[in-house]
Design a protein around this motif. Sequence first.
Motif, PDB file in Angstrom:
ATOM      1  N   GLU A 108       0.814  -1.188  -0.029  1.00 38.89           N
ATOM      2  CA  GLU A 108      -0.041   0.118  -0.102  1.00 38.89           C
ATOM      3  C   GLU A 108       0.912   1.249  -0.050  1.00 38.89           C
ATOM      4  N   VAL A 109       1.873   1.321   0.803  1.00 40.65           N
ATOM      5  CA  VAL A 109       2.760   2.564   0.777  1.00 40.65           C
ATOM      6  C   VAL A 109       3.525   2.495  -0.380  1.00 40.65           C
ATOM      7  N   TRP A 110       3.871   1.637  -1.107  1.00 40.64           N
ATOM      8  CA  TRP A 110       4.547   1.597  -2.381  1.00 40.64           C
ATOM      9  C   TRP A 110       3.617   2.066  -3.593  1.00 40.64           C
ATOM     10  N   ASN A 111       2.424   1.469  -3.317  1.00 41.45           N
ATOM     11  CA  ASN A 111       1.501   2.040  -4.265  1.00 41.45           C
ATOM     12  C   ASN A 111       1.105   3.542  -4.190  1.00 41.45           C
ATOM     13  N   ARG A 112       1.069   4.250  -2.956  1.00 39.84           N
ATOM     14  CA  ARG A 112       0.704   5.415  -2.683  1.00 39.84           C
ATOM     15  C   ARG A 112       2.094   6.343  -2.904  1.00 39.84           C
ATOM     16  N   SER A 113       3.301   5.850  -3.175  1.00 40.03           N
ATOM     17  CA  SER A 113       4.255   6.636  -3.347  1.00 40.03           C
ATOM     18  C   SER A 113       4.503   7.271  -4.534  1.00 40.03           C
ATOM     19  N   GLN A 114       3.487   6.925  -5.676  1.00 41.70           N
ATOM     20  CA  GLN A 114       3.641   7.702  -6.971  1.00 41.70           C
ATOM     21  C   GLN A 114       3.366   8.873  -6.921  1.00 41.70           C
ATOM     22  N   ASN A 115       2.684   9.254  -5.688  1.00 38.30           N
ATOM     23  CA  ASN A 115       2.520  10.758  -5.670  1.00 38.30           C
ATOM     24  C   ASN A 115       3.077  11.453  -4.304  1.00 38.30           C
ATOM     25  N   ALA A 116       4.027  10.511  -3.614  1.00 36.43           N
ATOM     26  CA  ALA A 116       4.573  11.129  -2.449  1.00 36.43           C
ATOM     27  C   ALA A 116       5.889  12.047  -2.737  1.00 36.43           C
ATOM     28  N   ASP A 117       5.925  12.894  -1.755  1.00 35.52           N
ATOM     29  CA  ASP A 117       7.190  13.933  -1.855  1.00 35.52           C
ATOM     30  C   ASP A 117       8.374  13.291  -1.852  1.00 35.52           C
ATOM     31  N   ASP A 118       9.511  14.184  -1.905  1.00 32.37           N
ATOM     32  CA  ASP A 118      10.673  13.670  -2.069  1.00 32.37           C
ATOM     33  C   ASP A 118      11.205  13.004  -0.472  1.00 32.37           C
ATOM     34  N   ASP A 119      10.650  13.559   0.567  1.00 33.49           N
ATOM     35  CA  ASP A 119      10.993  12.968   1.689  1.00 33.49           C
ATOM     36  C   ASP A 119      10.280  11.582   2.043  1.00 33.49           C
ATOM     37  N   ALA A 120       9.193  11.706   1.534  1.00 34.95           N
ATOM     38  CA  ALA A 120       8.702  10.085   1.805  1.00 34.95           C
ATOM     39  C   ALA A 120       9.305   9.278   0.926  1.00 34.95           C
ATOM     40  N   ARG A 121       9.861   9.608  -0.374  1.00 37.09           N
ATOM     41  CA  ARG A 121      10.474   8.513  -1.198  1.00 37.09           C
ATOM     42  C   ARG A 121      11.736   8.199  -0.362  1.00 37.09           C
ATOM     43  N   ASP A 122      12.438   9.299  -0.087  1.00 42.48           N
ATOM     44  CA  ASP A 122      13.877   9.151   0.562  1.00 42.48           C
ATOM     45  C   ASP A 122      13.605   8.043   1.658  1.00 42.48           C
ATOM     46  N   ARG A 123      12.573   8.213   2.377  1.00 46.78           N
ATOM     47  CA  ARG A 123      12.522   7.322   3.655  1.00 46.78           C
ATOM     48  C   ARG A 123      12.129   5.840   3.113  1.00 46.78           C
ATOM     49  N   GLN A 124      11.475   5.655   2.159  1.00 44.21           N
ATOM     50  CA  GLN A 124      11.092   4.476   1.529  1.00 44.21           C
ATOM     51  C   GLN A 124      12.281   3.758   0.960  1.00 44.21           C
ATOM     52  N   ALA A 125      13.418   4.571   0.391  1.00 45.37           N
ATOM     53  CA  ALA A 125      14.560   3.876  -0.287  1.00 45.37           C
ATOM     54  C   ALA A 125      15.311   3.648   0.762  1.00 45.37           C
ATOM     55  N   ALA A 126      15.419   4.352   2.171  1.00 42.96           N
ATOM     56  CA  ALA A 126      16.123   3.830   3.199  1.00 42.96           C
ATOM     57  C   ALA A 126      15.825   2.398   3.723  1.00 42.96           C
ATOM     58  N   ILE A 127      14.493   2.175   3.675  1.00 46.99           N
ATOM     59  CA  ILE A 127      13.991   0.855   3.926  1.00 46.99           C
ATOM     60  C   ILE A 127      14.580  -0.163   3.241  1.00 46.99           C
ATOM     61  N   GLU A 128      14.541   0.134   1.798  1.00 49.61           N
ATOM     62  CA  GLU A 128      15.022  -0.845   0.962  1.00 49.61           C
ATOM     63  C   GLU A 128      16.761  -0.991   1.186  1.00 49.61           C
ATOM     64  N   LEU A 129      17.279   0.132   1.266  1.00 42.11           N
ATOM     65  CA  LEU A 129      18.574   0.257   1.342  1.00 42.11           C
ATOM     66  C   LEU A 129      19.277  -0.624   2.663  1.00 42.11           C
ATOM     67  N   ALA A 130      18.362  -0.766   3.686  1.00 44.47           N
ATOM     68  CA  ALA A 130      18.779  -1.545   4.908  1.00 44.47           C
ATOM     69  C   ALA A 130      18.826  -2.965   4.441  1.00 44.47           C
ATOM     70  N   TRP A 131      17.747  -3.494   4.013  1.00 47.48           N
ATOM     71  CA  TRP A 131      17.912  -4.913   3.443  1.00 47.48           C
ATOM     72  C   TRP A 131      19.126  -5.288   2.584  1.00 47.48           C
ATOM     73  N   HIS A 132      18.948  -4.275   1.611  1.00 44.68           N
ATOM     74  CA  HIS A 132      20.252  -4.439   0.601  1.00 44.68           C
ATOM     75  C   HIS A 132      21.706  -4.465   1.250  1.00 44.68           C
ATOM     76  N   ARG A 133      22.085  -3.620   1.850  1.00 47.17           N
ATOM     77  CA  ARG A 133      23.311  -3.431   2.500  1.00 47.17           C
ATOM     78  C   ARG A 133      23.236  -4.736   3.426  1.00 47.17           C
ATOM     79  N   ASP A 134      22.523  -5.235   4.219  1.00 49.33           N
ATOM     80  CA  ASP A 134      22.873  -6.518   4.963  1.00 49.33           C
ATOM     81  C   ASP A 134      23.050  -7.702   4.175  1.00 49.33           C
ATOM     82  N   LEU A 135      22.101  -7.634   2.880  1.00 43.88           N
ATOM     83  CA  LEU A 135      22.468  -8.816   2.020  1.00 43.88           C
ATOM     84  C   LEU A 135      23.738  -8.795   1.683  1.00 43.88           C
ATOM     85  N   VAL A 136      24.280  -7.472   0.825  1.00 46.57           N
ATOM     86  CA  VAL A 136      25.324  -7.586   0.197  1.00 46.57           C
ATOM     87  C   VAL A 136      26.697  -7.763   1.340  1.00 46.57           C
ATOM     88  N   ALA A 137      26.674  -7.536   2.536  1.00 46.32           N
ATOM     89  CA  ALA A 137      27.623  -7.786   3.347  1.00 46.32           C
ATOM     90  C   ALA A 137      27.609  -9.296   3.668  1.00 46.32           C
TER      91      ALA A 137
END
Length: 199
Positions: A108-137
């Motif tokens: 739902e959050v990602w679906n709504r992100s089409q109209n989100a502002d930059d701050d909300a998009r950055d916060r969503q990207a931070a969620i994804e980055l945390a999973w990715h960073r741990d996996l890469v390590a």
Amino acid sequence: MAGARRNAPPREEVLAAAMGMIAERGLEKLTMAALGTAVGMSSGHLLYYFHSKDELLLQTLEWSEGRLGAERGRLLARPGTARERLDAYVDLYVPDGHRDPHWTLWLEVWNRSQNADDDARDRQAAIELAWHRDLVALLAEGISRGEFRAVDPDRFGTRLRALLDGLSLHVAIGLRGTDRTNVLTHVAEFLAQTLLPER
């Protein structure tokens, strides 16, 4: 207004209640009025704190991700092989089943992100980055130990998470013929073919 702020439940209690409502009744039943009733606040007071339902949903997702992140950290820090910890990572990533509350909220959050502002998009990207960073390590550790093939950890991690996202989406929406066990089998086969050393 000062009295309302002083008597309001802690933010975490509100977010936990929102997540509980999603788990019990589904996202469509999560309204500001229903949540306000559950935590003893008016919908107006909730809007004072969160400004919009979009912000409430994003903060609830961040809260849920914080809990998952702590669990992921414990799993990845425990003793054992990199492969065992990679299996634990995958197990944590994949939804429990149809209408898994965390995945329902995430979608739902990602679906709504089409109209989100930059701050909300950055916060969503931070969620994804945390999973990715741990996996890469974890991949880099497994490669250095000789448990995994000498792949590029960042590129492989991107592809693996894309596979996990796609298959997890099928589980979360209840696509016929796809369930958690089926997905875990697909992922295990993919890892055996592309990441584990040939015997």
